[in-house]
Design an enzyme around this catalytic site. Sequence first.
Site, PDB file in Angstrom:
ATOM      1  N   HIS A 217       0.878  -1.196   0.000  1.00 57.11           N
ATOM      2  CA  HIS A 217       0.000   0.000   0.000  1.00 57.11           C
ATOM      3  C   HIS A 217       0.902   1.228   0.000  1.00 57.11           C
ATOM      4  CE1 HIS A 217      -3.704   2.296   1.676  1.00 57.11           C
ATOM      5  NE2 HIS A 217      -2.792   3.184   1.297  1.00 57.11           N
TER       6      HIS A 217
ATOM      7  N   HIS B 215       1.593   5.329  -1.709  1.00 54.56           N
ATOM      8  CA  HIS B 215       1.233   6.513  -2.514  1.00 54.56           C
ATOM      9  C   HIS B 215       2.512   7.101  -3.103  1.00 54.56           C
ATOM     10  CE1 HIS B 215      -2.878   6.642  -0.826  1.00 54.56           C
ATOM     11  NE2 HIS B 215      -2.281   6.157   0.251  1.00 54.56           N
TER      12      HIS B 215
ATOM     13  N   LYS C 166      -9.294  -0.493  -5.934  1.00 50.44           N
ATOM     14  CA  LYS C 166      -9.328   0.167  -4.644  1.00 50.44           C
ATOM     15  C   LYS C 166     -10.678   0.827  -4.402  1.00 50.44           C
ATOM     16  CE  LYS C 166      -7.838   2.056  -0.909  1.00 50.44           C
ATOM     17  NZ  LYS C 166      -6.619   2.236  -0.147  1.00 50.44           N
TER      18      LYS C 166
ATOM     19  N   HIS D 237     -10.330   1.081   1.774  1.00 50.46           N
ATOM     20  CA  HIS D 237     -10.138   2.052   2.870  1.00 50.46           C
ATOM     21  C   HIS D 237     -11.376   1.901   3.748  1.00 50.46           C
ATOM     22  CE1 HIS D 237      -8.760   5.945   4.701  1.00 50.46           C
ATOM     23  NE2 HIS D 237      -9.996   5.833   5.168  1.00 50.46           N
TER      24      HIS D 237
ATOM     25  N   HIS E 247      -4.624  -0.742   5.848  1.00 47.14           N
ATOM     26  CA  HIS E 247      -4.191   0.075   6.986  1.00 47.14           C
ATOM     27  C   HIS E 247      -5.145  -0.059   8.183  1.00 47.14           C
ATOM     28  CE1 HIS E 247      -7.018   2.828   5.151  1.00 47.14           C
ATOM     29  NE2 HIS E 247      -6.179   3.462   4.384  1.00 47.14           N
TER      30      HIS E 247
ATOM     31  N   ASP F 260       1.501   2.551   3.588  1.00 47.98           N
ATOM     32  CA  ASP F 260       0.668   3.744   3.417  1.00 47.98           C
ATOM     33  C   ASP F 260       1.525   4.998   3.467  1.00 47.98           C
ATOM     34  OD1 ASP F 260      -1.591   5.236   2.922  1.00 47.98           O
ATOM     35  OD2 ASP F 260      -2.312   5.190   4.992  1.00 47.98           O
TER      36      ASP F 260
HETATM   37  N1  NCD Z   1      -3.463   7.609   4.737  1.00 52.40           N
HETATM   38  C1  NCD Z   1      -3.587   8.912   4.629  1.00 52.40           C
HETATM   39  O1  NCD Z   1      -3.689   9.588   5.656  1.00 52.40           O
HETATM   40  N2  NCD Z   1      -3.610   9.528   3.429  1.00 52.40           N
HETATM   41  C2  NCD Z   1      -3.592   8.914   2.141  1.00 52.40           C
HETATM   42  C3  NCD Z   1      -4.916   8.351   1.750  1.00 52.40           C
HETATM   43  C4  NCD Z   1      -5.283   7.050   2.447  1.00 52.40           C
HETATM   44  O2  NCD Z   1      -4.565   6.055   2.350  1.00 52.40           O
HETATM   45  O3  NCD Z   1      -6.323   6.990   3.102  1.00 52.40           O
HETATM   46  C5  NCD Z   1      -3.143   9.974   1.115  1.00 52.40           C
HETATM   47  O4  NCD Z   1      -3.304   9.733  -0.078  1.00 52.40           O
HETATM   48  O5  NCD Z   1      -2.604  11.001   1.529  1.00 52.40           O
HETATM   49 ZN    ZN Z   2      -3.125   5.132   1.706  1.00 49.21          ZN
HETATM   50 ZN    ZN Z   3      -6.715   4.906   3.002  1.00 50.31          ZN
END
Ligand code: NCD
Ligand code: ZN
Ligand code: ZN
Length: 346
Positions: free
Chosen positions: A14, A16, A100, A137, A175, A248
Amino acid sequence: MTQTLTIRRPDDWHLHLRDGAMLRAVLPETARHFARAIIMPNLVPPVVTAQDARAYRDRILAALPAGADFTPLMTLYLTEQTDPDDVEAAFADGLIHAVKLYPAGATTNSQSGVSTLKNVYPVLDRMAKIGLPLCIHGEVTTPEVDIFDREEAFLERVLIPLRADLPELKITLEHITTAQGVDYVAEADGDIAGTITTHHLMINRNHMLVGGIRPHYYCLPIVKRAAHQQALRAAATSGNPRFFLGTDSAPHLDGAKESACGCAGVFSATNTMSCLAQVFEEESALDHLEAFASLNGPARYGLPVNEDTITLEKRATPCDYPARFETEDGPLTLFDPATPLHWHVT
Ligand SMILES: NC(=O)N[C@@H](CC(=O)O)C(=O)O
Ligand SMILES: [Zn+2]
Ligand SMILES: [Zn+2]
């Protein structure tokens, strides 16, 4: 005598990576330690179609440093307009590894998410048939539900009914942050797994709120009380194949975090492996770190484990990670584990 630990190279289930300048800044941080990652599709606009995913994958590959060995595993952002045929073709091509689900309004860039789950049943039905996992999520967004209770409410109100309707659907509850999430993933029947982040293993809400508010610890789902952190640590270090690493890691520029209305997300790609080694050592479970970071995820996604290895070495001198990175658009703060880290990745 220095202690060392060699494990198969880990993957991040996971992650970003964002786009543009942020992508260029953070991708090397992940590619240094991780062989593969499930790439979150919550760009603006989101990665909705196979064509979007292919273009995003090409941008990620183009941003990789020379010589890096890293494979992005793409996902699609589920919307009420998603076409089941497009999803199936992208999976058959090996382009995507999951879809997702963001409940509309639940988190960063989730405006295009799903408001009425029944509207995406045709897609979910197809995914169940072809064995394509749904990553979720798992938080409700109804305003009456307290932000600290949103995950628990999601299990009862959304996940359990969804799984009763579509028992064959493979689901990764992403998460997880609560003892209830842990218990559900550990005990539920059928094909369910859960990812756990680095920061939810390291901190609880006291770290975020006692002695001043620390915006770099603000993420969603929000960090909970210490008893939940303990449940997550027990699950992650148990060796149970249903639990594995999804960092995450979610970078936002400092200006967006240190604000009267700061963004949710913790950037932890750089020091995750040092943090995890510390957690697993504290829980007397270093022998389960490889399962959590390198074995359970591939097994879940039907992929081979990585052939190469990484070595962690415990040294008296703490690791010297930078407090922040300079991106072309401004500074980006790295997750501060609030304690010195002694496990170095060699
Ligand atoms: N985890 C977070 O707090 N933020 C994530 C989005 C997510 O995974 O929910 C993001 O894209 O910034
Ligand atoms: Zn995330
Ligand atoms: Zn998330």
